[in-house]
Structures are given as structure tokens and as C-alpha cells.
Design a protein around this motif. Sequence first.
Motif, PDB file in Angstrom:
ATOM      1  N   MET A  74      -4.270   9.558   0.088  1.00  0.00           N
ATOM      2  CA  MET A  74      -3.832   7.985   0.586  1.00  0.00           C
ATOM      3  C   MET A  74      -4.594   6.721   0.603  1.00  0.00           C
ATOM      4  SD  MET A  74      -2.124   6.546   4.485  1.00  0.00           S
ATOM      5  CE  MET A  74      -0.886   7.191   4.453  1.00  0.00           C
ATOM      6  N   LEU A  75      -3.561   6.211  -0.303  1.00  0.00           N
ATOM      7  CA  LEU A  75      -4.499   4.681  -0.288  1.00  0.00           C
ATOM      8  C   LEU A  75      -5.038   4.418   0.666  1.00  0.00           C
ATOM      9  CD1 LEU A  75      -1.999   3.175  -3.512  1.00  0.00           C
ATOM     10  CD2 LEU A  75      -3.950   4.220  -3.671  1.00  0.00           C
ATOM     11  N   LYS A  76      -6.361   3.339   0.529  1.00  0.00           N
ATOM     12  CA  LYS A  76      -7.024   3.201   1.321  1.00  0.00           C
ATOM     13  C   LYS A  76      -6.220   1.602   1.771  1.00  0.00           C
ATOM     14  CE  LYS A  76     -11.623   3.333  -0.474  1.00  0.00           C
ATOM     15  NZ  LYS A  76     -12.432   2.615  -1.179  1.00  0.00           N
ATOM     16  N   SER A  77      -5.874   1.104   0.889  1.00  0.00           N
ATOM     17  CA  SER A  77      -5.230  -0.425   1.118  1.00  0.00           C
ATOM     18  C   SER A  77      -4.251  -0.180   2.358  1.00  0.00           C
ATOM     19  CB  SER A  77      -4.873  -1.074  -0.142  1.00  0.00           C
ATOM     20  OG  SER A  77      -3.572  -0.235  -0.968  1.00  0.00           O
ATOM     21  N   ASP A  94      -4.200  -5.419   4.160  1.00  0.00           N
ATOM     22  CA  ASP A  94      -4.753  -6.063   3.018  1.00  0.00           C
ATOM     23  C   ASP A  94      -4.577  -7.965   3.937  1.00  0.00           C
ATOM     24  OD1 ASP A  94      -4.951  -8.341   1.458  1.00  0.00           O
ATOM     25  OD2 ASP A  94      -3.251  -7.924   0.282  1.00  0.00           O
ATOM     26  N   GLU A  95      -5.929  -8.277   4.443  1.00  0.00           N
ATOM     27  CA  GLU A  95      -5.605  -9.115   5.279  1.00  0.00           C
ATOM     28  C   GLU A  95      -5.183 -10.104   4.515  1.00  0.00           C
ATOM     29  OE1 GLU A  95      -9.886 -10.222   6.305  1.00  0.00           O
ATOM     30  OE2 GLU A  95      -9.734  -8.418   7.081  1.00  0.00           O
ATOM     31  N   GLU A 110      -0.904  -7.947   6.079  1.00  0.00           N
ATOM     32  CA  GLU A 110      -0.571  -6.558   5.827  1.00  0.00           C
ATOM     33  C   GLU A 110      -1.415  -5.863   6.638  1.00  0.00           C
ATOM     34  OE1 GLU A 110       0.779  -2.367   3.479  1.00  0.00           O
ATOM     35  OE2 GLU A 110       1.125  -4.426   2.341  1.00  0.00           O
ATOM     36  N   VAL A 111      -0.385  -5.571   8.464  1.00  0.00           N
ATOM     37  CA  VAL A 111      -1.470  -4.520   9.250  1.00  0.00           C
ATOM     38  C   VAL A 111      -1.664  -3.415   8.052  1.00  0.00           C
ATOM     39  CG1 VAL A 111      -1.691  -3.440  11.465  1.00  0.00           C
ATOM     40  CG2 VAL A 111      -0.189  -6.152  10.653  1.00  0.00           C
ATOM     41  N   GLY A 112      -3.062  -2.204   8.187  1.00  0.00           N
ATOM     42  CA  GLY A 112      -2.891  -1.309   8.323  1.00  0.00           C
ATOM     43  C   GLY A 112      -1.974  -0.702   9.122  1.00  0.00           C
ATOM     44  N   LYS A 113      -2.311   1.406   8.499  1.00  0.00           N
ATOM     45  CA  LYS A 113      -1.618   2.556   9.506  1.00  0.00           C
ATOM     46  C   LYS A 113      -3.201   2.911  10.469  1.00  0.00           C
ATOM     47  CE  LYS A 113       2.192   4.066   6.053  1.00  0.00           C
ATOM     48  NZ  LYS A 113       2.300   2.960   6.988  1.00  0.00           N
TER      49      LYS A 113
END
Length: 125
Positions: free
Chosen positions: A1-4, A9-10, A14-17
Motif C-alpha cells: 500500500m502507498l504510504k500516502s 497528506d497534511e 487528507e486523513v490517513g487510514k
Amino acid sequence: MLKSNVEGDEKSGEVGKAATLRLGYDPDREPELSFETSWIQDKSNQLVKLDTFFGALELGASLCLFYAKKTPLSESAGRVIIGAARVSLPELPRWRRRRCTRARGCGGLRQPLLHRQRAMDAPGH
């Protein structure tokens, strides 16, 4: 999975999983590499994501979609669904561990390999 996807992404807000699902993902475990990558590299972080995914599957209810990026029957630049099936075996994934060596070009990282055969009920079979 992509780190982003995991970290978010601040800049865009976007809040990450990892934060949304309160996962045990730790960005500090990610190694410093001699090359640029967008993918999760640390074994523990990979297992957190993989175990979360497979833990959510429901026998007979979870639907798997199979897609292709290119097919001879479509000029679309998007992905094309080529199959669908429900998960039908109540098996949890098993992980084979391997040590990635510098000779393989991955700097000695420890990475899990998913080794699982899943049975699926495809319509008409």
C-alpha cells in the motif's frame, strides 16, 4: 500500500487510514533508503495493513473484484472489471517470511510474502 494512503497528506488535509482506523502503523519504523519509494517498506507496518484488510473479510459476503488495466476489448484508459466472486473459504492469511538480501537489491529489509489460496464462488460455478 502507498504510504500516502496510510499516513495521509497534511497539505491537502487528507486523513490517513492509520489515523482513521486507529491502526498500529508507525511511520518512524520506515527505513531510510538510498532510493525514493512511495510504498510501505517496514515488515511490521506491512503486516498491520495486511492483517487489517484480511480481518475485514466476511465468509460468503465479501465480494472480490478482479480488474485489468488494459484489455483488447476496451480503449478506456481506466480499469475494466473482468470478474467478481464472493470469498468462500474461512481461512486467515498465512505469511511466509523471507529475508531480503542486499544482493536482491532491497537493502536487507524483512518483508512478508502473502501465500494464500482463496476459494471464491463465481456465478455459474
